[in-house]
Design a protein around this motif. Structure first.
Motif, PDB file in Angstrom:
ATOM      1  N   SER A 236       0.941  -1.537   0.026  1.00  0.00           N
ATOM      2  CA  SER A 236      -0.078  -0.116   0.114  1.00  0.00           C
ATOM      3  C   SER A 236       0.670   1.394   0.064  1.00  0.00           C
ATOM      4  O   SER A 236       0.804   2.046  -0.566  1.00  0.00           O
ATOM      5  CB  SER A 236      -0.788   0.073   1.191  1.00  0.00           C
ATOM      6  N   SER A 237       2.415   1.179   0.651  1.00  0.00           N
ATOM      7  CA  SER A 237       2.515   2.016   1.214  1.00  0.00           C
ATOM      8  C   SER A 237       3.352   2.210   0.009  1.00  0.00           C
ATOM      9  O   SER A 237       3.344   4.126  -0.849  1.00  0.00           O
ATOM     10  CB  SER A 237       3.730   1.961   2.090  1.00  0.00           C
ATOM     11  N   LEU A 238       3.500   1.511  -1.237  1.00  0.00           N
ATOM     12  CA  LEU A 238       4.878   1.567  -2.338  1.00  0.00           C
ATOM     13  C   LEU A 238       3.756   2.393  -3.488  1.00  0.00           C
ATOM     14  O   LEU A 238       4.364   3.331  -4.279  1.00  0.00           O
ATOM     15  CB  LEU A 238       5.135   0.674  -2.456  1.00  0.00           C
ATOM     16  N   ASN A 239       2.286   1.758  -3.413  1.00  0.00           N
ATOM     17  CA  ASN A 239       2.132   2.051  -4.533  1.00  0.00           C
ATOM     18  C   ASN A 239       1.251   2.906  -4.262  1.00  0.00           C
ATOM     19  O   ASN A 239       0.955   4.396  -5.261  1.00  0.00           O
ATOM     20  CB  ASN A 239       0.289   1.039  -4.390  1.00  0.00           C
ATOM     21  N   ASP A 240       0.970   3.944  -3.209  1.00  0.00           N
ATOM     22  CA  ASP A 240       1.020   5.650  -3.057  1.00  0.00           C
ATOM     23  C   ASP A 240       1.915   6.335  -2.878  1.00  0.00           C
ATOM     24  O   ASP A 240       1.895   7.697  -2.265  1.00  0.00           O
ATOM     25  CB  ASP A 240      -0.212   5.581  -1.346  1.00  0.00           C
ATOM     26  N   ALA A 241       3.013   5.796  -2.774  1.00  0.00           N
ATOM     27  CA  ALA A 241       4.085   6.731  -2.580  1.00  0.00           C
ATOM     28  C   ALA A 241       4.309   7.578  -1.387  1.00  0.00           C
ATOM     29  O   ALA A 241       4.673   8.262  -1.153  1.00  0.00           O
ATOM     30  CB  ALA A 241       4.444   7.271  -3.745  1.00  0.00           C
ATOM     31  N   ASN A 242       3.540   6.652  -0.059  1.00  0.00           N
ATOM     32  CA  ASN A 242       3.592   6.935   1.209  1.00  0.00           C
ATOM     33  C   ASN A 242       4.412   6.212   2.337  1.00  0.00           C
ATOM     34  O   ASN A 242       4.357   5.461   2.930  1.00  0.00           O
ATOM     35  CB  ASN A 242       2.034   6.838   1.240  1.00  0.00           C
ATOM     36  N   PRO A 243       5.424   7.096   2.081  1.00  0.00           N
ATOM     37  CA  PRO A 243       6.645   6.092   2.965  1.00  0.00           C
ATOM     38  C   PRO A 243       6.204   6.195   4.307  1.00  0.00           C
ATOM     39  O   PRO A 243       6.272   5.684   5.742  1.00  0.00           O
ATOM     40  CB  PRO A 243       7.683   7.544   2.742  1.00  0.00           C
ATOM     41  N   HIS A 244       5.357   7.600   4.870  1.00  0.00           N
ATOM     42  CA  HIS A 244       4.589   7.437   6.133  1.00  0.00           C
ATOM     43  C   HIS A 244       3.910   6.596   6.387  1.00  0.00           C
ATOM     44  O   HIS A 244       4.101   5.703   8.118  1.00  0.00           O
ATOM     45  CB  HIS A 244       3.897   8.295   6.261  1.00  0.00           C
ATOM     46  N   GLU A 245       3.284   5.821   5.948  1.00  0.00           N
ATOM     47  CA  GLU A 245       2.443   4.267   6.722  1.00  0.00           C
ATOM     48  C   GLU A 245       3.228   3.560   6.866  1.00  0.00           C
ATOM     49  O   GLU A 245       3.036   2.549   8.057  1.00  0.00           O
ATOM     50  CB  GLU A 245       1.651   3.856   5.289  1.00  0.00           C
ATOM     51  N   LEU A 246       4.294   3.101   5.887  1.00  0.00           N
ATOM     52  CA  LEU A 246       5.349   2.122   6.279  1.00  0.00           C
ATOM     53  C   LEU A 246       5.878   2.353   7.107  1.00  0.00           C
ATOM     54  O   LEU A 246       6.237   1.521   8.157  1.00  0.00           O
ATOM     55  CB  LEU A 246       6.100   1.802   5.024  1.00  0.00           C
TER      56      LEU A 246
END
Length: 442
Positions: A236-246
């Motif tokens: 999910s974090s990779l698809n959304d380009a969202n390092p904060h989730e990871l």
């Protein structure tokens, strides 16, 4: 370290992998001796750097294997007990342990004790094994063909204990416990305590999708659980380009590592394959880097090492795409996906050189709109003092800069290098880097 701390599993769904029939064989047909063919894949498994073969269901079942009808009999579509014994023996000769998949929350309607209850009702000696509901019995999550066991019944605990002991006696090393989240924790504690008295080295990993993961270890007596939270955060974090989730998920992961080493994965027999889940194929590198550098006991779902595609669908037969038949042996794989297989080997190599990673906690240093960096350091007195690993990932399509603490970093993998003097790293679009050092200065 425990033997399980060194385990990296190659996970196979035998009924699909070996091209078995979709439904049980007629009673008068001879067994199909398919299981020994898995031994022809041991070189492939070992070549990846794995040392464990995690099997999906192998016991007699009605259809997909999770509707067991006899826990003491190998499904005739796969062979016989002698066939499994041969596979276990040949695996052991290669230093490979075998994990079985046990379905003890529910059974198929042809399960002997339930068939007796259906025929004789309250007069059956197995009447207490199941829970009446309305004009039927309790089932598993609305699946009418899967009848739930009554885990408050002592005879059910006796049965499950006998099953676990029987196959551990044969030489398997442990169990994946299917739908462990649906079974009361005291039941697992009762069963695992009994089994450990006879098999103290057995390893138990429970399928847990959500909830209090650690309780299955501290209260239920299991050794590990499936880390679905991290699995979801990775893709999910990779698809959304969202390092904060990871980054948030890695904090949660650290709290689990305070108690146990979770079973980590980016693919299994129940979910869409990681190569199909990710929007950009270049992100597969990031997912694998995470799998093999963060703490836990990793597993590789067969076919993922070649970036196989497969989408799980919510319908009858919806698992077929992620449980396909494989060639007779690895030569049939051809050259497709070899680059991804070599990436697995590279990253497993890093893992093998730093076995303390199994229980290492992650320290995040950079988390921005594009980049994530983290380090892990050994606290194991038996490993190299202060051994450390650093990871830098760019989630976005533009170049990014990030940093970790300065140390004597040596490049281990990736398309860019971490500067040992400053700890800084310039990451190209979707770039990545893995480095190692003797220590991280305090």
């Amino acid at each position: 370290m425990l033997w399980s701390d060194h385990a990296i599993w190659w996970h196979v769904h035998p009924l699909g992998f070996l091209g078995a029939e979709r439904v049980a064989l007629p009673a008068d047909e001879p067994p199909r001796h398919r299981l020994p063919a898995l031994a022809d894949w041991l070189d492939h498994l070992v070549g990846l750097g794995c040392n464990g073969l995690a099997l999906g269901p192998v016991f007699a079942a009605e259809t997909h294997g999770y509707d067991t009808v006899d826990h003491f009999r190998i499904d005739p579509r796969l062979g016989t007990e002698a066939d499994l014994a041969e596979l276990v023996e040949r695996a052991a000769a290669r230093g490979v342990r075998v994990l079985l998949d046990g379905v003890f929350n529910h059974v198929g309607r042809s399960f002997g004790p339930f068939a007796d209850v259906a025929r004789r009702g309250a007069d059956s000696r197995y009447a207490d094994w199941f829970v009446p509901e309305g004009d039927d019995f309790r089932t598993f999550e609305g699946h009418g063909h899967l009848v739930a066991l009554n885990h408050a019944c002592p005879a059910v605990a006796d049965h499950v204990t006998a099953v676990l002991d029987h196959w551990l006696d044969l030489g398997v090393s442990g169990w994946r416990l299917d739908a462990a989240y649906a079974v009361p924790l005291p039941f697992w504690r009762t069963v695992t305590d009994r089994v450990r008295a006879r098999h103290p080295d057995a390893w138990f990993s429970g399928e847990v999708i959500h909830g209090d993961y650690a309780a299955y270890v501290t209260e239920g007596g299991l050794d590990s659980v499936t880390q679905y939270e991290l699995w979801k955060a990775i893709w999910s974090s990779l698809n959304d380009a969202n390092p904060h989730e990871l980054a948030w998920a890695l904090k949660r992961h650290n709290t689990m590592l305070d108690t146990f080493a979770p079973q980590t994965f980016v693919g299994n027999h129940d979910v869409t394959r990681i190569a199909s889940r990710l929007r950009d194929p270049r992100q597969l590198t990031h997912a694998l880097t995470l799998l093999f550098t963060v703490g836990g006991v990793p597993s590789v779902y067969a076919g993922d090492e070649r970036a196989w595609q497969g989408v799980k669908e919510d319908r009858e037969g919806g698992d077929d795409a992620v449980r396909p038949a494989f060639p007779a042996d690895p030569s049939g794989l051809g050259s497709d996906g070899l680059t991804v297989q070599r990436l697995h080997q590279t990253l497993v190599g890093v893992r093998r050189r730093h076995p303390w990673l199994v229980r290492a906690q992650t320290r995040v240093h950079t988390v921005s709109n594009a980049a994530l960096t983290y380090t892990l350091a050994s606290s194991d007195p038996d490993s190299a003092p202060g051994a450390a690993v650093a990871v830098a990932l760019n989630f976005g399509p533009a170049p990014a800069t990030a940093a970790v603490p300065a140390a004597a970093w040596t490049h281990a993998a990736g398309d860019t290098v971490i500067d040992p003097a400053t700890g800084s790293v310039s990451l190209p679009p979707l770039g990545w880097s893995v480095a190692t050092a003797p220590e991280i200065p305090s």
